[in-house]
Write an enzyme that holds these catalytic residues in place. Structure first.
Site, PDB file in Angstrom:
ATOM      1  N   MET A 245     -60.617 -36.378  42.853  1.00 10.37           N
ATOM      2  CA  MET A 245     -60.487 -35.573  43.795  1.00 10.37           C
ATOM      3  C   MET A 245     -59.194 -34.496  43.966  1.00 10.37           C
ATOM      4  O   MET A 245     -58.205 -35.505  43.874  1.00 10.37           O
ATOM      5  CB  MET A 245     -61.169 -35.734  45.162  1.00 10.37           C
ATOM      6  CG  MET A 245     -60.255 -37.026  45.817  1.00 10.37           C
ATOM      7  SD  MET A 245     -60.565 -37.092  47.565  1.00 10.37           S
ATOM      8  CE  MET A 245     -60.136 -35.397  48.418  1.00 10.37           C
ATOM      9  N   CYS A 246     -59.297 -33.310  44.571  1.00  8.69           N
ATOM     10  CA  CYS A 246     -58.142 -32.749  44.946  1.00  8.69           C
ATOM     11  C   CYS A 246     -58.634 -31.663  46.151  1.00  8.69           C
ATOM     12  O   CYS A 246     -59.554 -31.972  46.868  1.00  8.69           O
ATOM     13  CB  CYS A 246     -57.447 -31.889  43.838  1.00  8.69           C
ATOM     14  SG  CYS A 246     -58.753 -30.634  43.076  1.00  8.69           S
ATOM     15  N   ARG A 247     -57.877 -30.694  46.147  1.00  7.08           N
ATOM     16  CA  ARG A 247     -58.363 -29.659  47.451  1.00  7.08           C
ATOM     17  C   ARG A 247     -59.527 -29.083  47.104  1.00  7.08           C
ATOM     18  O   ARG A 247     -60.407 -28.941  47.995  1.00  7.08           O
ATOM     19  CB  ARG A 247     -56.990 -28.767  47.499  1.00  7.08           C
ATOM     20  CG  ARG A 247     -57.239 -27.796  48.843  1.00  7.08           C
ATOM     21  CD  ARG A 247     -55.964 -26.908  49.033  1.00  7.08           C
ATOM     22  NE  ARG A 247     -56.397 -25.771  49.983  1.00  7.08           N
ATOM     23  CZ  ARG A 247     -56.732 -24.749  49.779  1.00  7.08           C
ATOM     24  NH1 ARG A 247     -56.783 -24.255  48.554  1.00  7.08           N
ATOM     25  NH2 ARG A 247     -56.874 -23.804  51.076  1.00  7.08           N
TER      26      ARG A 247
END
Length: 104
Positions: A61-63
């Site tokens: 995951m990231c932003r």
């Protein structure tokens, strides 16, 4: 590339499924808001690849889902086959699951 939604991730967490969550954002972003994943910033993903489990599902995951997709592309070239991109990243989590989480 395989993807999961934030709803799928919430179900996995609620059921206590065995998976690893890897957050590829920068440390300052992680400090602002996180889902208790293991922090491995994108710039060091190949150096730190040994921290990523090859024997169970790994949600990256990231932003927003873009950096995590880049991380998955790099890791799949190293032989990983168990990676799932969190569609929409922490922005989708805040929008659809937990509106109290800080987003930027």
């Amino acid at each position: 590339m395989k993807e999961i939604t934030v709803e799928d991730l919430k179900k996995m967490r609620d059921k206590g499924e065995d998976f690893q969550l890897v957050d590829v954002r920068e440390d300052f972003e992680y400090q602002m808001s996180n889902l208790d994943g293991e922090l491995i910033p994108l710039g060091g993903i190949l150096i730190e690849a040994g921290k990523i489990d090859k024997n169970k599902p790994v949600v990256v995951m990231c932003r927003s889902g873009k950096r995590s997709a880049m991380a998955i592309m790099q890791l799949e070239q190293q032989g990983f086959t168990n990676l799932y991109n969190l569609k929409g990243g922490i922005l989708a989590w805040a929008d659809q699951i937990d509106p109290t989480i800080s987003v930027y």
